[in-house]
Scaffold this motif. Sequence first.
Motif, mmCIF file in Angstrom:
data_model
loop_
_atom_site.group_PDB
_atom_site.id
_atom_site.type_symbol
_atom_site.label_atom_id
_atom_site.label_comp_id
_atom_site.label_asym_id
_atom_site.label_seq_id
_atom_site.Cartn_x
_atom_site.Cartn_y
_atom_site.Cartn_z
ATOM 1 N N GLU A 73 0.829 -1.215 0.000
ATOM 2 C CA GLU A 73 0.000 0.000 0.000
ATOM 3 C C GLU A 73 0.856 1.255 0.000
ATOM 4 N N ALA A 74 1.978 1.211 0.724
ATOM 5 C CA ALA A 74 2.869 2.374 0.768
ATOM 6 C C ALA A 74 3.476 2.646 -0.602
ATOM 7 N N ALA A 75 3.882 1.592 -1.323
ATOM 8 C CA ALA A 75 4.471 1.776 -2.647
ATOM 9 C C ALA A 75 3.455 2.373 -3.621
ATOM 10 N N VAL A 76 2.221 1.881 -3.579
ATOM 11 C CA VAL A 76 1.181 2.403 -4.462
ATOM 12 C C VAL A 76 0.854 3.853 -4.111
ATOM 13 N N SER A 77 0.776 4.146 -2.824
ATOM 14 C CA SER A 77 0.457 5.502 -2.390
ATOM 15 C C SER A 77 1.552 6.490 -2.770
ATOM 16 N N LYS A 78 2.804 6.077 -2.591
ATOM 17 C CA LYS A 78 3.937 6.968 -2.830
ATOM 18 C C LYS A 78 4.260 7.120 -4.313
ATOM 19 N N PHE A 79 4.220 5.993 -5.055
ATOM 20 C CA PHE A 79 4.724 6.008 -6.432
ATOM 21 C C PHE A 79 3.671 5.661 -7.487
ATOM 22 N N GLY A 80 2.475 5.296 -7.064
ATOM 23 C CA GLY A 80 1.408 5.054 -8.020
ATOM 24 C C GLY A 80 1.246 3.626 -8.496
ATOM 25 N N GLY A 81 2.135 2.741 -8.090
ATOM 26 C CA GLY A 81 2.020 1.353 -8.517
ATOM 27 C C GLY A 81 3.235 0.549 -8.098
ATOM 28 N N ILE A 82 3.262 -0.711 -8.511
ATOM 29 C CA ILE A 82 4.396 -1.605 -8.226
ATOM 30 C C ILE A 82 4.713 -2.366 -9.504
ATOM 31 N N ASP A 83 5.907 -2.206 -10.020
ATOM 32 C CA ASP A 83 6.327 -2.901 -11.235
ATOM 33 C C ASP A 83 7.256 -4.071 -10.945
ATOM 34 N N ILE A 84 8.036 -3.951 -9.870
ATOM 35 C CA ILE A 84 9.085 -4.935 -9.580
ATOM 36 C C ILE A 84 9.105 -5.217 -8.084
ATOM 37 N N LEU A 85 9.265 -6.463 -7.729
ATOM 38 C CA LEU A 85 9.515 -6.860 -6.345
ATOM 39 C C LEU A 85 10.836 -7.592 -6.283
ATOM 40 N N CYS A 86 11.736 -7.123 -5.432
ATOM 41 C CA CYS A 86 12.957 -7.856 -5.104
ATOM 42 C C CYS A 86 12.788 -8.386 -3.688
ATOM 43 N N ALA A 87 12.391 -9.657 -3.592
ATOM 44 C CA ALA A 87 12.160 -10.285 -2.289
ATOM 45 C C ALA A 87 13.498 -10.792 -1.765
ATOM 46 N N ASN A 88 14.123 -9.958 -0.981
ATOM 47 C CA ASN A 88 15.504 -10.201 -0.558
ATOM 48 C C ASN A 88 15.650 -10.449 0.941
ATOM 49 N N ALA A 89 14.644 -10.140 1.720
ATOM 50 C CA ALA A 89 14.771 -10.251 3.176
ATOM 51 C C ALA A 89 15.175 -11.660 3.585
ATOM 52 N N GLY A 90 16.180 -11.758 4.451
ATOM 53 C CA GLY A 90 16.619 -13.070 4.898
ATOM 54 C C GLY A 90 17.603 -12.981 6.045
ATOM 55 N N ILE A 91 17.691 -14.080 6.790
ATOM 56 C CA ILE A 91 18.642 -14.186 7.892
ATOM 57 C C ILE A 91 19.397 -15.504 7.758
ATOM 58 N N PHE A 92 20.586 -15.584 8.378
ATOM 59 C CA PHE A 92 21.353 -16.826 8.272
ATOM 60 C C PHE A 92 22.103 -17.140 9.565
ATOM 61 N N PRO A 93 21.369 -17.300 10.672
ATOM 62 C CA PRO A 93 22.035 -17.726 11.908
ATOM 63 C C PRO A 93 22.494 -19.176 11.768
ATOM 64 N N ALA A 94 23.571 -19.505 12.444
ATOM 65 C CA ALA A 94 24.113 -20.866 12.363
ATOM 66 C C ALA A 94 23.691 -21.683 13.579
ATOM 67 N N ALA A 95 23.304 -22.925 13.334
ATOM 68 C CA ALA A 95 22.968 -23.847 14.427
ATOM 69 C C ALA A 95 23.047 -25.267 13.883
ATOM 70 N N LYS A 96 23.888 -26.112 14.502
ATOM 71 C CA LYS A 96 23.961 -27.513 14.099
ATOM 72 C C LYS A 96 22.653 -28.216 14.466
ATOM 73 N N LEU A 97 22.350 -29.303 13.768
ATOM 74 C CA LEU A 97 21.099 -30.018 14.001
ATOM 75 C C LEU A 97 20.978 -30.526 15.430
ATOM 76 N N SER A 98 22.108 -30.884 16.032
ATOM 77 C CA SER A 98 22.079 -31.399 17.401
ATOM 78 C C SER A 98 21.704 -30.322 18.418
#
Length: 257
Positions: A73-98
């Motif tokens: 909603e913020a992108a549409v309100s500010k710029f009038g639309g959405i043409d591209i999404l770069c879904a980049n959010a991510g985390i990489f904490p380390a933890a062994k399975l044990s």
Amino acid sequence: MLKSLQGKTVIVTGATRGIGRGIALRFGRAGINVLAVSRSQADADKVAAEIGPHAAGFAADVATPEGCTAMAEAAVSKFGGIDILCANAGIFPAAKLSEMTPAEFDHVINTNLRSTFLSVSAVLPAMTKVGSGRIILTSSITGPITGYPGWAHYGASKAGQLGFMRTAAIELAPKKITVNAVLPGNIFTEGLEGNGPDYLAAMEASIPMKRLGTPEDIANTALFLASEEAAYITGQSIAVDGGQILPESLGALEAMG
């Protein structure tokens, strides 16, 4: 020469550090309106200020439906639309399975994979309205192609993104919305700076091109996938890793001479 994307609008999630910041800055230099999304409004505003007046910062938790809806909603309100999404959010904490707890596993899956689904779902109404769109996911070589001790949850989330991508690409193709992924290898970001020269040298030694990648290496690939020239590419993943996944053993690198 790529056709200009000036005046288009992109949402970049996880836009304040590392690869996400690199993508936001690169798209901004191409004249694209940028909504830089982060959990921190101050950090998002800082990146937007670096880009200029055709950018804005927005604080949202993209692992929640409410955060993603507000972001769109913020992108549409500010710029009038959405043409591209770069879904980049991510985390990489380390933890062994044990040692890994269910809560730790869920946190990584929610942040990396669930946020991909929610972000894509949130931008679909705006893209469908104009009859086109570009969705670029930041996945990884870890999970889809390689593994690394301590990153079972991370690898699962990144492999999951590609499974999501393939079906999403089929479903969205009739709407002229493409869905592709970039798979970074070892990229020199803030997270590696404190590991020291020996660690960095060892990483570089495992890459045929003998250097770490940069956020701009990833951003340039994302920019191409966002272009008109990439309109017939969908459901594909591109490893940007300096050839890291190619050698079958350390002996192959030693044989380079």
